[in-house]
Write an enzyme that holds these catalytic residues in place. Structure first.
Site, PDB file in Angstrom:
ATOM      1  N   GLU A  90     -37.433  -1.888  26.312  1.00 56.05           N
ATOM      2  CA  GLU A  90     -37.075  -2.736  25.181  1.00 56.05           C
ATOM      3  C   GLU A  90     -37.922  -4.009  25.135  1.00 56.05           C
ATOM      4  O   GLU A  90     -38.297  -4.561  26.163  1.00 56.05           O
ATOM      5  CB  GLU A  90     -35.596  -3.103  25.249  1.00 56.05           C
ATOM      6  CG  GLU A  90     -34.708  -1.903  24.994  1.00 56.05           C
ATOM      7  CD  GLU A  90     -33.222  -2.236  24.940  1.00 56.05           C
ATOM      8  OE1 GLU A  90     -32.518  -1.582  24.168  1.00 56.05           O
ATOM      9  OE2 GLU A  90     -32.759  -3.137  25.666  1.00 56.05           O
ATOM     10  N   CYS A 103     -40.425 -11.367  23.691  1.00 62.49           N
ATOM     11  CA  CYS A 103     -39.906 -11.239  25.050  1.00 62.49           C
ATOM     12  C   CYS A 103     -40.305  -9.851  25.536  1.00 62.49           C
ATOM     13  O   CYS A 103     -39.820  -8.842  25.014  1.00 62.49           O
ATOM     14  CB  CYS A 103     -38.395 -11.421  25.003  1.00 62.49           C
ATOM     15  SG  CYS A 103     -37.564 -11.141  26.559  1.00 62.49           S
ATOM     16  N   CYS A 110     -35.475  -2.392  37.147  1.00 60.00           N
ATOM     17  CA  CYS A 110     -35.656  -3.607  37.952  1.00 60.00           C
ATOM     18  C   CYS A 110     -35.029  -3.410  39.322  1.00 60.00           C
ATOM     19  O   CYS A 110     -33.999  -2.760  39.454  1.00 60.00           O
ATOM     20  CB  CYS A 110     -34.992  -4.793  37.241  1.00 60.00           C
ATOM     21  SG  CYS A 110     -35.308  -6.377  38.053  1.00 60.00           S
ATOM     22  N   CYS A 114     -29.564  -8.355  40.267  1.00 65.19           N
ATOM     23  CA  CYS A 114     -28.714  -9.487  39.864  1.00 65.19           C
ATOM     24  C   CYS A 114     -27.431  -8.945  39.221  1.00 65.19           C
ATOM     25  O   CYS A 114     -27.489  -8.089  38.345  1.00 65.19           O
ATOM     26  CB  CYS A 114     -29.446 -10.400  38.878  1.00 65.19           C
ATOM     27  SG  CYS A 114     -30.965 -11.079  39.559  1.00 65.19           S
ATOM     28  N   CYS A 117     -26.775  -8.989  35.236  1.00 65.73           N
ATOM     29  CA  CYS A 117     -27.834  -8.561  34.314  1.00 65.73           C
ATOM     30  C   CYS A 117     -27.765  -7.061  34.031  1.00 65.73           C
ATOM     31  O   CYS A 117     -27.618  -6.253  34.954  1.00 65.73           O
ATOM     32  CB  CYS A 117     -29.188  -8.920  34.917  1.00 65.73           C
ATOM     33  SG  CYS A 117     -30.582  -8.458  33.878  1.00 65.73           S
ATOM     34  N   CYS A 331     -30.388 -12.582  26.478  1.00 62.70           N
ATOM     35  CA  CYS A 331     -30.739 -12.603  27.905  1.00 62.70           C
ATOM     36  C   CYS A 331     -29.847 -11.681  28.708  1.00 62.70           C
ATOM     37  O   CYS A 331     -28.634 -11.735  28.612  1.00 62.70           O
ATOM     38  CB  CYS A 331     -30.559 -14.001  28.486  1.00 62.70           C
ATOM     39  SG  CYS A 331     -31.621 -15.207  27.761  1.00 62.70           S
TER      40      CYS A 331
HETATM   41  N1  SAH Z   1     -36.471 -10.959  36.404  1.00 63.17           N
HETATM   42  C1  SAH Z   1     -36.807 -12.165  35.733  1.00 63.17           C
HETATM   43  C2  SAH Z   1     -36.944 -12.026  34.218  1.00 63.17           C
HETATM   44  C3  SAH Z   1     -35.887 -11.241  33.478  1.00 63.17           C
HETATM   45  S1  SAH Z   1     -34.357 -11.979  33.140  1.00 63.17           S
HETATM   46  C4  SAH Z   1     -35.829 -13.231  36.095  1.00 63.17           C
HETATM   47  O1  SAH Z   1     -34.872 -12.951  36.799  1.00 63.17           O
HETATM   48  O2  SAH Z   1     -36.033 -14.377  35.741  1.00 63.17           O
HETATM   49  C5  SAH Z   1     -34.581 -13.231  31.957  1.00 63.17           C
HETATM   50  C6  SAH Z   1     -33.522 -14.317  32.071  1.00 63.17           C
HETATM   51  O3  SAH Z   1     -32.233 -13.869  31.618  1.00 63.17           O
HETATM   52  C7  SAH Z   1     -33.340 -14.794  33.495  1.00 63.17           C
HETATM   53  O4  SAH Z   1     -33.211 -16.186  33.539  1.00 63.17           O
HETATM   54  C8  SAH Z   1     -32.036 -14.131  33.858  1.00 63.17           C
HETATM   55  O5  SAH Z   1     -31.446 -14.726  34.961  1.00 63.17           O
HETATM   56  C9  SAH Z   1     -31.258 -14.254  32.573  1.00 63.17           C
HETATM   57  N2  SAH Z   1     -30.101 -13.388  32.496  1.00 63.17           N
HETATM   58  C10 SAH Z   1     -29.912 -12.182  33.049  1.00 63.17           C
HETATM   59  N3  SAH Z   1     -28.703 -11.696  32.753  1.00 63.17           N
HETATM   60  C11 SAH Z   1     -28.100 -12.612  31.973  1.00 63.17           C
HETATM   61  C12 SAH Z   1     -26.848 -12.669  31.336  1.00 63.17           C
HETATM   62  N4  SAH Z   1     -25.948 -11.688  31.439  1.00 63.17           N
HETATM   63  N5  SAH Z   1     -26.577 -13.772  30.588  1.00 63.17           N
HETATM   64  C13 SAH Z   1     -27.480 -14.755  30.455  1.00 63.17           C
HETATM   65  N6  SAH Z   1     -28.674 -14.754  31.043  1.00 63.17           N
HETATM   66  C14 SAH Z   1     -28.984 -13.697  31.800  1.00 63.17           C
END
Ligand code: SAH
Length: 339
Positions: A90, A103, A110, A114, A117, A331
């Site tokens: 995506e 983006c 991945c 986390c 996410c 995000c």
């Molecule tokens: N792997 C990288 C880039 C992808 S995530 C990273 O971790 O930075 C892009 C952003 O979205 C990151 O700041 C991540 O922490 C945030 N993110 C992930 N899941 C989210 C969620 N459920 N709500 C808000 N932000 C989120």
């Protein structure tokens, strides 16, 4: 076949010399690909028929097809691309007053895990090549007939876990003879791969670094982000200080606020202590709920209180405007899909 978009201009010149062509031909081809965004070698009309044939036989232009396109009420668009190997990723296009921002995804799946996410719930398949990263931008520009002015590496994947290809993609996007987006308009977001942050500081590219911080104690951060078990907050902040010192660039810290998890005033206090005096900016993100996720958004009132506390104590903070959440394009909501 090789993807011709995997080469930056210098590499393409070398490649052309290796196949018995003049370097300036490489520059002409580069311009066709990135300035004119052509979809076939036949459109390269100042290139001889013979060379076009040679290129067709040895390289692909890696043209992505859109499998699905969704548009949010705020105008944000999400594309599901067929990456030509049975997988799909995506990409999101956002419109701001200063222009279009894209983006991009850097990996299919991945590894970081986390807990908040959506990209975590899916299996890691592989990293994208630099050409596959750049093609996301080119495909969206072709589809929408727009010029994109900002690129954020915040889609699926951990960009610094695909370091070489991401840096090469930036060199391609940045090249004045092609897409020509200034490095200052390109952001890399990382969950905190400390050794790669030190490495990036040495690259001499002026891109913006975003750090997904999200917590102020190791215990809390490790519970949200397993990467913290390998590189803790102290090590991460030290790497950020080194990055700022070497590049003179302001770092952006992402902090997704989850109700009763990381959003109380004690967290705000610790955050100030951690970041005070650094050239940085805090991006507060109301956390987006994901399927089966245990975290929910903080209240608006609380988010504002959190922001005000930071600003009043010398740490610049803003609340990120949420775009595209009604089509799961916000995000943390992006996923890899099988076709
Ligand atoms: N792997 C990288 C880039 C992808 S995530 C990273 O971790 O930075 C892009 C952003 O979205 C990151 O700041 C991540 O922490 C945030 N993110 C992930 N899941 C989210 C969620 N459920 N709500 C808000 N932000 C989120």
């Amino acid at each position: 076949m090789k993807n011709i978009k995997d080469y930056n201009l210098e590499e393409l010149k070398k490649e052309f010399v290796a196949i018995g062509e003049k370097p300036f031909r490489a520059e002409q081809v580069f311009k066709w690909i990135y300035e004119s965004n052509v979809t076939s070698f036949d459109e390269m009309t100042n290139i001889s028929l013979e060379l076009r044939e040679k290129l067709k036989q040895n390289y692909t232009l890696c043209i992505y097809k859109i499998i699905k396109k969704q548009e949010a009420t705020d105008g944000t668009k999400k594309y599901l691309f067929d990456v030509l190997d049975g997988n799909a990723i995506e990409t999101v296009l956002m419109q701001y007053h200063h222009g279009y921002s894209i983006c991009v995804s850097s990996q299919i799946g991945c590894k970081m895990g986390c807990r908040f996410c959506a990209s975590t719930g899916i299996q890691f398949i592989r990293s994208l090549t630099s050409g596959e990263i750049v093609e996301q931008l080119l495909a969206v520009e072709r589809e929408e007939n727009v010029k994109i002015s900002n690129v954020v590496f915040m889609g699926i994947g951990e960009p610094l876990d695909n370091y070489e290809n991401v840096v090469n993609a930036i060199r391609i996007i940045n090249n004045q003879k092609g897409i020509n987006i200034g490095a200052r308009h390109i952001s890399i977001s990382t969950s905190g791969l400390v050794p790669k942050i030190y490495k990036l500081a040495e690259e001499n590219i002026q891109c913006t670094l975003s750090i997904s911080l999200h917590a102020t104690t190791d215990e809390k951060r490790s519970s949200m982000m397993p990467v913290n078990n390998s590189y803790n907050i102290g090590q991460l902040i030290q790497a950020c200080k080194d990055y700022i010192e070497k590049t003179n660039r302001r770092i952006s810290f992402e902090y997704a606020l989850a109700k009763d998890n990381n959003d109380n005033m004690e967290d705000a206090k610790r955050l100030v202590k951690l970041l005070k005096g650094m050239i940085c900016h805090v991006n507060l993100i109301p956390i987006n709920k994901i399927e089966n996720g245990k975290y929910t958004k903080s209240s608006n009132e609380n988010i504002i209180k959190f922001r005000d506390y930071l600003n009043e104590h010398g740490v610049v903070a803003t609340i990120r405007r949420e775009l595209g959440s009604d089509i799961d394009a916000a995000c943390g909501q992006l996923r890899r899909k099988n076709i």
